[in-house]
Design an enzyme around this catalytic site. Structure first.
Site, PDB file in Angstrom:
ATOM      1  N   ASN A 180      51.462  37.851  38.961  1.00  9.09           N
ATOM      2  CA  ASN A 180      50.532  36.914  39.583  1.00  9.09           C
ATOM      3  C   ASN A 180      50.611  36.961  41.101  1.00  9.09           C
ATOM      4  O   ASN A 180      49.593  36.937  41.800  1.00  9.09           O
ATOM      5  CB  ASN A 180      50.798  35.494  39.102  1.00  9.09           C
ATOM      6  CG  ASN A 180      50.366  35.279  37.665  1.00  9.09           C
ATOM      7  OD1 ASN A 180      49.442  35.930  37.194  1.00  9.09           O
ATOM      8  ND2 ASN A 180      51.029  34.369  36.976  1.00  9.09           N
ATOM      9  N   ASP A 191      46.760  37.675  33.464  1.00 15.19           N
ATOM     10  CA  ASP A 191      46.046  37.531  32.185  1.00 15.19           C
ATOM     11  C   ASP A 191      45.985  38.857  31.451  1.00 15.19           C
ATOM     12  O   ASP A 191      46.142  38.913  30.222  1.00 15.19           O
ATOM     13  CB  ASP A 191      44.628  37.008  32.438  1.00 15.19           C
ATOM     14  CG  ASP A 191      44.626  35.577  32.941  1.00 15.19           C
ATOM     15  OD1 ASP A 191      45.674  34.917  32.824  1.00 15.19           O
ATOM     16  OD2 ASP A 191      43.578  35.129  33.452  1.00 15.19           O
ATOM     17  N   GLU A 238      53.912  32.531  29.781  1.00 11.97           N
ATOM     18  CA  GLU A 238      54.229  33.917  29.371  1.00 11.97           C
ATOM     19  C   GLU A 238      55.174  33.941  28.177  1.00 11.97           C
ATOM     20  O   GLU A 238      55.737  34.989  27.845  1.00 11.97           O
ATOM     21  CB  GLU A 238      54.850  34.676  30.553  1.00 11.97           C
ATOM     22  CG  GLU A 238      56.269  34.251  30.922  1.00 11.97           C
ATOM     23  CD  GLU A 238      56.300  33.065  31.887  1.00 11.97           C
ATOM     24  OE1 GLU A 238      57.341  32.834  32.515  1.00 11.97           O
ATOM     25  OE2 GLU A 238      55.278  32.364  32.001  1.00 11.97           O
TER      26      GLU A 238
END
Length: 593
Positions: free
Chosen positions: A469, A478, A504
């Protein structure tokens, strides 16, 4: 006269009821005043006894008596709002009572605190006695006034009762005499025309169809009745001449009515039957339940006609069989929509004899009569109802309503299934969500507890997921989660439940599997994920690793699965501490292995 008498009686009774209501009101005022004074006197007696004898039993009822006195005083004020003078007395009584009750409370407080000398001094001061004398004087004034009012109201009730008695005694005989006189006069005026009419009716009953009333009826009402009778006799004479024709028409109408009644009754029975079927289909949760309902109800709606229901599978663009009845055997592979003329045309297609119409490709050459009814909703193909037989005109209504109910149920079933999938699936990864995982885990624990079979749970998450991220953005994160989800879905058995626990972190429920057996399967998933190279937006995100923790169900764990989740989570954190990218089995599971 009757109306006048009734009006006077109603007025008298209404006034008497009002007077009685006021008498009752006076008794309530008297009772409230007595109650307030008695409660205060009892409270004062208890306070004096406690202060003089030092016996606490005298003080037990003081608070309750004071509360009762104050409540009665408030009731007295509320009850006298209709009388300003009495209300003023009631307000003054309540004020004096409040002062006296406060003094009683103060003396009681001193006594309870052990200051009996102070309590006795307060009693000896005489202030309480003066207040009590004032209360007694004001209550006596109020009671005297209220008793006077009560006597006046009782006297009013007696006067109205006397009036009603005289009204009944005089009015009843006069009314009876008047009615008798009018009745005699009326009977005399009615008797002559009635006798003339009875004579003519007797002649008509004896068969003389020409008998008519010709005499003067001496009354416009009876004259109209005679004219009506004569007109009726004329029509009756004409009707007798056409009796045969009328009976024939009546017979035909009766037959038609009987037929319509039978059709309506049958349709009512069909609608009731279809209502029960629709209610059950709307409540069906699985395809098997829907098929069972179809197999039970359709043969009752269309008896002695075998058939099958096909539903449209959008993903395969095929009509697949859901249920068959009447001994009909169907191909489980289904058929394409263009093989059915009913679906092509969007309306019923049937063959009643060889060569009467085109035969659908899905039917075959061996069938010479059949009926295909398309099931459509909003122009979209929902399915088709195939019937091996001829549907007669009397059964078309049944078929039409049946098709509408089944189409509606299939649409509802499809929507329910879609909504169910949305509630239990994670929208990003397509895996089951945490809510479904918790429900399934509790269910599998119950099964394992009953059967004694093993049950294991895997908790895992992506190592250093935050860097995806931070370095590449949330879309890259994603993409990583989607790739991991796809790989895990392919690496576990069909009976294993793979879920996204959150963020996650992922969970796998493995029924009927020990931790030792599950270890190889998890190790294979770990290695496969380590070899993934995720692409996103034309760029390579790099390799990734995952850490896994495995725990097995034990009888001493909580039945809701919380203990098992904590054990697997502890094993996962142990894998993190030992360097990540590894599988760790919970200590109890290792010992059991």
């Amino acid at each position: 006269m009757l109306a006048l008498s009734a009006g006077l009686l109603l007025e008298g009774s209404s006034q008497m009821r009002a007077s009685l209501s006021w008498v009752t009101h006076s008794s309530q005022v008297l009772r409230a005043a007595h109650s307030a004074r008695n409660h205060l006197q009892h409270a004062e007696s208890g306070q004096r006894g406690f202060a003089l004898t030092h016996n606490p039993e005298f003080a037990e009822s003081i608070d309750a008596e004071i509360a009762g006195a104050r409540g009665a005083a408030n009731d007295l004020v509320a009850l006298t709002t209709d009388n300003p003078a009495q209300n003023a007395r009631a307000v003054q009584i309540r004020s004096l009572l409040m002062q006296r009750s406060d003094a009683v409370n103060e003396i009681s407080r001193l006594a309870r605190a052990g200051d009996f000398t102070g309590a006795e001094a307060a009693i000896a001061s005489g202030r309480g006695r003066n207040l009590m004398l004032l209360v007694d004087a004001r209550v006596s004034d109020l009671l005297n006034e209220e008793r006077a009012l009560s006597h006046q109201r009782i006297a009013a009730v007696e006067r109205r009762l006397s009036f009603i008695r005289w009204l009944v005694a005089l009015g009843t005989p006069i009314t009876v005499i008047t009615i008798a006189i009018m009745s005699v006069a009326l009977i005399r005026r009615i008797r002559t025309p009635v006798e003339a009419m009875m004579t003519v009716m007797g002649q008509l009953g004896a068969g003389d169809r020409t008998a008519r009333i010709d005499s003067d009826m001496a009354s416009s009402e009876f004259q109209r009745l005679a004219s009506g009778y004569n007109a009726m006799a004329e029509e009756l004479q004409a009707a007798v001449a056409d009796q045969a024709q009328s009976q024939e028409h009546l017979h035909k109408a009766n037959l038609e009515l009987s037929h319509n009644a039978r059709v309506l009754r049958e349709r009512g029975e069909v609608i009731e039957l279809l209502g029960g079927m629709a209610h059950r289909m709307q409540a069906a949760r699985t395809d098997e339940e829907l098929a069972a309902i179809i197999r039970v109800f359709v043969p009752r709606v269309l008896p002695e006609i075998p058939g099958a229901l096909y539903a449209h599978n959008n993903s395969r663009n095929l009509l697949v069989p859901i249920a068959a009845w009447g001994g009909l055997q169907v191909d489980s592979a289904g058929f394409a929509p263009d093989q059915c003329w009913a679906l092509r045309r969007g309306q019923s297609h049937f063959v009643v004899e060889p060569g009467s119409d085109i035969v659908c490709a899905h039917v075959g050459d061996e069938t010479h009569h059949y009926h295909c009814e398309p099931l459509l909703a909003g122009g979209e193909v929902i399915g088709v109802l195939y019937l091996k037989g001829v549907v007669g005109a009397e059964s078309r209504f049944r078929l039409t309503v049946l098709a509408e109910n089944i189409a509606s149920a299939l649409v509802n079933h499809r929507l329910q299934r879609g909504l169910r999938e949305q509630t239990i699936r994670d929208p990003l990864t397509g895996l089951f969500n945490r809510r479904y995982m918790e429900e399934t885990l509790a269910l599998e624990i119950s099964r394992a507890s009953r059967s004694g079979s093993p049950l294991s749970l895997v908790m895992c998450d992506v190592d250093h997921f935050k860097r995806f991220n931070d370095d590449f953005g949330h879309e890259a994160g994603d993409a990583v989660l989607q790739a991991v989800a796809a790989e895990m879905r392919s690496r576990f058995r069909e009976g294993d439940v793979v879920c996204r626990f959150g963020g996650e972190e992922f969970t796998v429920i493995a029924p009927g599997t020990t931790a030792a057996v599950l270890l190889d399967r998890v190790e294979g998933a770990r290695q496969a994920i380590a070899e993934l190279n995720v692409q996103q937006g034309g760029r390579t995100l790099g390799s990734m690793t995952m850490s896994f923790g495995i725990a097995s169900w034990e009888d001493d764990m909580e039945r809701d699965g919380s203990t098992l989740i904590k054990a697997a989570d502890a094993a996962l954190y142990r894998a993190k501490r030992e360097g990540r990218d590894r599988v760790v089995v919970d200590g109890r599971a290792e010992a059991a292995a």
